[in-house]
Enzyme design. Structure first.
Site, PDB file in Angstrom:
ATOM      1  N   GLY A  43      90.158 -90.077 -23.934  1.00  0.00           N
ATOM      2  CA  GLY A  43      89.278 -89.010 -23.473  1.00  0.00           C
ATOM      3  C   GLY A  43      88.326 -88.606 -24.582  1.00  0.00           C
ATOM      4  O   GLY A  43      88.119 -89.340 -25.552  1.00  0.00           O
ATOM      5  N   LEU A  44      87.772 -87.409 -24.457  1.00  0.00           N
ATOM      6  CA  LEU A  44      86.814 -86.965 -25.468  1.00  0.00           C
ATOM      7  C   LEU A  44      87.440 -86.944 -26.856  1.00  0.00           C
ATOM      8  O   LEU A  44      86.812 -87.314 -27.847  1.00  0.00           O
ATOM      9  CB  LEU A  44      86.296 -85.569 -25.118  1.00  0.00           C
ATOM     10  CG  LEU A  44      84.887 -85.568 -24.543  1.00  0.00           C
ATOM     11  CD1 LEU A  44      84.771 -86.508 -23.378  1.00  0.00           C
ATOM     12  CD2 LEU A  44      84.475 -84.178 -24.162  1.00  0.00           C
ATOM     13  N   ALA A  45      88.699 -86.524 -26.947  1.00  0.00           N
ATOM     14  CA  ALA A  45      89.363 -86.493 -28.251  1.00  0.00           C
ATOM     15  C   ALA A  45      89.720 -87.916 -28.714  1.00  0.00           C
ATOM     16  O   ALA A  45      89.384 -88.324 -29.823  1.00  0.00           O
ATOM     17  CB  ALA A  45      90.615 -85.620 -28.178  1.00  0.00           C
ATOM     18  N   SER A 285      83.542 -75.832  -9.051  1.00  0.00           N
ATOM     19  CA  SER A 285      83.142 -75.279 -10.343  1.00  0.00           C
ATOM     20  C   SER A 285      83.100 -73.761 -10.352  1.00  0.00           C
ATOM     21  O   SER A 285      82.702 -73.105  -9.390  1.00  0.00           O
ATOM     22  CB  SER A 285      81.770 -75.819 -10.745  1.00  0.00           C
ATOM     23  OG  SER A 285      81.323 -75.124 -11.892  1.00  0.00           O
ATOM     24  N   ARG A 331      89.053 -66.366 -15.729  1.00  0.00           N
ATOM     25  CA  ARG A 331      89.817 -67.155 -14.775  1.00  0.00           C
ATOM     26  C   ARG A 331      91.179 -66.570 -14.442  1.00  0.00           C
ATOM     27  O   ARG A 331      91.576 -66.536 -13.279  1.00  0.00           O
ATOM     28  CB  ARG A 331      90.005 -68.564 -15.348  1.00  0.00           C
ATOM     29  CG  ARG A 331      88.709 -69.324 -15.408  1.00  0.00           C
ATOM     30  CD  ARG A 331      88.867 -70.651 -16.107  1.00  0.00           C
ATOM     31  NE  ARG A 331      87.585 -71.352 -16.084  1.00  0.00           N
ATOM     32  CZ  ARG A 331      87.382 -72.536 -16.633  1.00  0.00           C
ATOM     33  NH1 ARG A 331      88.349 -73.155 -17.262  1.00  0.00           N
ATOM     34  NH2 ARG A 331      86.196 -73.097 -16.556  1.00  0.00           N
ATOM     35  N   ARG A 436      91.969 -70.172 -22.169  1.00  0.00           N
ATOM     36  CA  ARG A 436      90.801 -70.895 -22.646  1.00  0.00           C
ATOM     37  C   ARG A 436      89.538 -70.413 -21.944  1.00  0.00           C
ATOM     38  O   ARG A 436      89.544 -70.174 -20.745  1.00  0.00           O
ATOM     39  CB  ARG A 436      90.961 -72.398 -22.401  1.00  0.00           C
ATOM     40  CG  ARG A 436      89.761 -73.207 -22.823  1.00  0.00           C
ATOM     41  CD  ARG A 436      89.970 -74.686 -22.636  1.00  0.00           C
ATOM     42  NE  ARG A 436      90.136 -75.076 -21.252  1.00  0.00           N
ATOM     43  CZ  ARG A 436      89.143 -75.165 -20.367  1.00  0.00           C
ATOM     44  NH1 ARG A 436      87.907 -74.875 -20.712  1.00  0.00           N
ATOM     45  NH2 ARG A 436      89.382 -75.546 -19.128  1.00  0.00           N
TER      46      ARG A 436
END
Lengths: 639, 244
Positions: A43-45, A285, A331, A436
């Site tokens: 993934g991104l990491a 979203s 959220r 987050r």
């Protein structure tokens, strides 16, 4: 006895990272090719770390269970990626981004790490742009930003509703460049099933080739886990259905502490469950809440079509409870409020587990065209899935498990409590505290992978240049492989009556009901017993067909669910011990008379890091006390 | 509702496959197509039979894992969506549904409906990147780009690498897939620097791997779940001619 040392550098917060880099041990370019690094996940990491480490000259082996690294679940992130560029001239800065994350995380994250995440965010955006990520632009040709997740500045970079996909493909392209140059070797369709320790150091992995079933031994001087979160523990979540915690869990069982496992973010706006066979919940979203109004009928036994319910008989419960933020509350607050209404019997839809997200007023005010240009693709997706047209009637939405703030405990260098084992991205306990903020996950994953890990790993590897290649025929690799073989054989030999998925669904239901949006001592205690019983039943009655020397998706699932039972117990244990409400963790015993979350800083301002005790299969709690020097601890209020 | 499923079953890449027929009752119109297959697999496992292997992951149309021929259409008889977004409400009680893996020499069958698409990764490894090292990037706004071009680059970059274009093409051509990446990078100023080498090397690897040439029939565009346009292939050809 483990002594937790976060290794936070001395000095003022804005100088810590610079000072660290100035004094860190380095590996000479000529010596880097003598060092092997395993990276799990793309993934991104993971892809970010693999390519950055390859560029530096290390030998990298990168693994993923998908058929291609381009499919890692970062691909599904929609909204955007934050950076403190202040391109909008609206007062943003690294400090402000840092402040927002600390506050948003409800004061349960480590200041120094969070500041650094904000600090490297600008480099991340520059790197993606240079890779050719087509972020949205203004007519003058510069990058555009939008406001996201209830913050006061516009710092979110985006590529329509597909920011994760575009960033991931950027990361994938840099990874491909290193594969071509020969610094990274890619191993797709492999699943890490064990971590190998030699003399207490992480030295390799056992991976199963998902096509041939063969167990492979891979050695390295350091192992990096970039394996994402464990939201699929609820079975239904916004995650990809194959996302799992097994790699991190193996590391935990081998000695890596697991931090704040009960901190799970529940996203308020997903398409609700439609049938019993449903495999996942699709996210809608968060940006929809900018124009959509959330409501339920005031009448419990409402039978009318939502469009026929007059204004005065609608309860816009977020606007009612939180007049200052309205539909844009964070959220966790939005999720709990929706649950509260549904639990009280006001939910809509067939199951009563949904609330309306209504665009009627926005369409009336701005016109259908304007709404279409903002949310066209999301409306289409919603209609494809549900068959209902959100231009004509309200969407039905319900919260779903989304992101796990908990994960493997890491120090400032992103190293776990096992020397040579690193955890980056969502797989570590991260910079998000107990909650987050929107568009901070891509930012943190990419920052860890591209800019932080490649700078810290040399500190560990510098003395390793004399180690030489690590052989894979030693007893440690043999024992690790045997434990994997034994477990697979055991799963195959049970030949019970129930499918793996049926167990996963039941586990998910327990976790959702008792360790989801709202928790209490009684429910958690009950859940712990239920999970224990279910786990016992699993090991007696699961049916895993086929054999281990071929493609066998049931074996894959069985191993992941078996690990989830153990993680579930730890999540519950953690939730039970934290007798305060903070961020996404809402303990019913700890609330204000108005029903809002009540933090207890005197007793719980720490990271709960759990150690696995092999002999008794129990956990020991270690506390990393958090001190807040830069940001004053305050109540998080959205009234 | 009840459906008759004719599904391609093949033990591994070496064995010869065949269709198997399953009469499957209890399908709900609210299921997605893949959830219907999940339900079938549950039934098969309970009966001691081997479940149908298929690739899938995100189940929201973005990872590109899933893909199969359904009643002769790649992904779905409903245009513009991936298999995971196909709902059973598009079928009727009593329908026969034929399910096959992607058919292309370059995508060998691994098992049942799973195919090996690693050839796509090889094309990307050949040059689908901009050679920039981590840390070497200039400030993002120092590389301005026309909004029109950035938007077009985005449209091309939304390819999910599922392989439907190859499966749809009678020549098993990968031109739409390749052209999406070529277009994306050709439209951006930072991608122009290596444009010539990129297109030469990616086309050369695509040819070596055995993908066919474009025959301009446009089946790829018609079946692409992400709406990747044929004009990308025109741009690929222009870029290719300019590269020598």
């Amino acid at each position: 006895m483990i002594k937790l040392d976060a290794k936070i550098p001395e000095g003022p917060i804005a100088e810590k990272w610079t000072r660290y880099k100035q004094s860190v041990n380095l590996v000479n370019p000529a010596n880097k090719k003598k060092l092997d690094i395993i990276v799990i996940g793309t993934g991104l990491a993971g892809a970010g770390a693999a390519s950055a480490l390859g560029e530096l000259g290390y030998n990298v082996k990168n693994f993923c269970f998908q058929d291609s690294p381009r499919r890692a679940h970062s691909v599904a992130a929609q909204g955007g990626i934050n950076a403190a560029k202040n391109y909008k001239n609206d007062g943003d800065s690294i400090y402000r981004l840092f402040y927002d994350m600390i506050k948003g995380g409800d004061f349960r994250a480590r200041e120094a790490n969070v500041y650094r995440a904000a600090e490297v965010s600008n480099d991340v955006i520059d790197h993606y742009t240079a890779q050719g990520v087509p972020f949205a632009r203004d007519y003058g040709g510069t990058l555009d930003n939008r406001s996201f997740g209830g913050v006061q500045v516009s710092r979110t970079f985006y590529a329509k509703g597909q920011t994760g996909q575009q960033c991931l493909l950027g990361a994938y392209s840099s990874l491909n460049r290193q594969i071509k140059l020969g610094t990274v070797k890619m191993f797709p369709r492999r699943e890490m099933l064990e971590l190998v320790l030699i003399d207490g150091k992480a030295r390799g992995i056992i991976a199963r080739n998902l096509i041939t079933g063969e167990l492979e031994r891979h050695s390295a001087h350091a192992v990096v886990l970039a394996t994402g979160g464990y939201g699929t523990i609820y079975y239904l979540s916004t995650l990809a259905v194959n996302s799992n915690a097994s790699a991190a869990w193996k590391a935990h069982r081998k000695g890596a502490l697991f931090a704040n496992p009960s901190f799970v973010q529940i996203h308020p706006t997903s398409v609700p469950q439609l049938n019993d066979y449903q495999a996942k919940l699709t996210l809608m979203s968060e940006s929809l809440r900018n124009d959509g109004r959330i409501w339920v009928p005031k009448n419990k036994d409402e039978k009318r079509h939502p469009n026929d319910i007059p204004e005065e008989e609608r309860d816009y419960f977020l606007e009612r409870r939180y007049p200052a933020f309205g539909n844009l509350v964070p959220r966790d607050v939005a999720s709990r409020a929706a649950k509260e209404r549904c639990d009280a019997g006001y939910g809509v839809g067939k199951t009563g587990l949904a609330v309306n997200l209504d665009f009627r007023d926005a369409i009336k005010k701005q016109g259908k065209k304007a709404i279409e240009s903002k949310y066209g693709n999301l409306f289409e997706m919603y209609e494809t899935i549900t068959g209902s047209d959100p231009y004509d009637e309200p969407m039905k939405i319900y919260p779903a498990g989304h992101y796990t703030m908990g994960g493997l405990w890491v120090d400032y260098e992103l190293m776990t409590t096992i020397p040579g084992l690193y955890a980056i991205g969502e797989s570590n306990f991260s910079d998000h505290g107990a909650n987050r903020l929107g568009a901070c996950s891509l930012m943190q994953a990419a920052g860890d992978g591209y800019f932080i890990l490649p700078n810290t790993i040399s500190n560990y590897l510098a003395p390793e240049i004399k180690t030489g290649k690590i052989p894979t025929d030693g007893k440690e690799f043999g024992e690790a492989e045997k434990s994997v073989t034994d477990r697979i054989n055991k799963l195959l030999s049970i030949s019970g009556k129930q499918t793996v998925t049926s167990f996963h669904k039941r586990l998910g239901r327990i976790m959702w009901d008792y360790c989801g949006m709202s928790r209490n001592s009684e429910g958690l205690t009950k859940a712990l017993k239920m999970v224990n019983e279910l786990e016992e039943e699993f090991w007696k009655d699961v049916n895993v067909p086929g054999s281990s020397d071929e493609v066998n998706q049931e074996i894959e699932k069985a191993g992941r669910v078996a690990d989830y039972f153990e993680l579930a117990k730890l999540m519950i244990t953690d939730a039970l011990h934290r007798k305060e409400s903070c961020g996404a963790h809402f303990r019913e015993e700890s609330q204000t008379p108005e029903g809002e979350a009540m933090r207890n800083d005197a007793e719980f301002a720490y990271v709960a890091a759990w150690q696995f005790n092999e002999s008794e299969k129990t956990h020991t709690l270690h506390k990393e006390m958090l001190s807040f020097v830069e940001v004053e601890m305050k109540e998080r209020s959205y009234k | 509702m009840k459906v008759r499923l004719k599904i391609w079953r093949q033990k591994n890449s070496k064995s010869k496959g065949a269709f198997a027929t399953y009469d499957f009752d209890g399908v709900s119109p609210e299921m997605s197509f893949l959830e219907m297959l999940d339900a079938l697999n549950t039934k098969l496992v309970q009966e001691g039979r081997e479940p149908v292997a298929f690739d899938h992951d995100c189940r929201e149309g973005i990872c590109g894992s899933c893909g199969m021929y359904i009643n002769g259409y790649p992904h779905s008889p409903v245009p513009g969506i991936t298999t995971c977004h196909l709902s059973m409400r598009y079928f009727n009680d009593g329908d026969t549904i034929t399910v096959e893996p992607w058919r292309a020499k370059t995508f060998p069958v691994i098992k049942d409906l799973m195919v090996d698409r690693s050839a796509f990764d090889k094309i990307q490894v050949a040059g689908g990147f901009i050679s920039v090292n981590t840390g070497a990037a200039p400030d993002s706004n120092s590389i301005p780009c026309r909004k029109k071009h950035a938007d077009e680059a985005f449209d091309s970059a939304s390819c999910i690498g599922c392989g439907a274009c190859v499966a749809a093409c009678k020549n098993a051509s990968a031109m739409l897939f390749l052209s999406a990446k070529i277009s994306q990078l050709a439209l951006l100023p930072q991608g122009r620097i290596e444009a010539k080498e990129r297109v030469r090397e990616m086309v050369s690897v695509m040819d070596e791997l055995g993908f066919g040439n474009c025959s301009n029939t446009g089946a790829c565009e018609a079946q692409c779940p992400k709406g990747i346009k044929l004009t990308n292939i025109a741009r690929l050809n222009r870029e290719y001619y300019k590269a020598f």
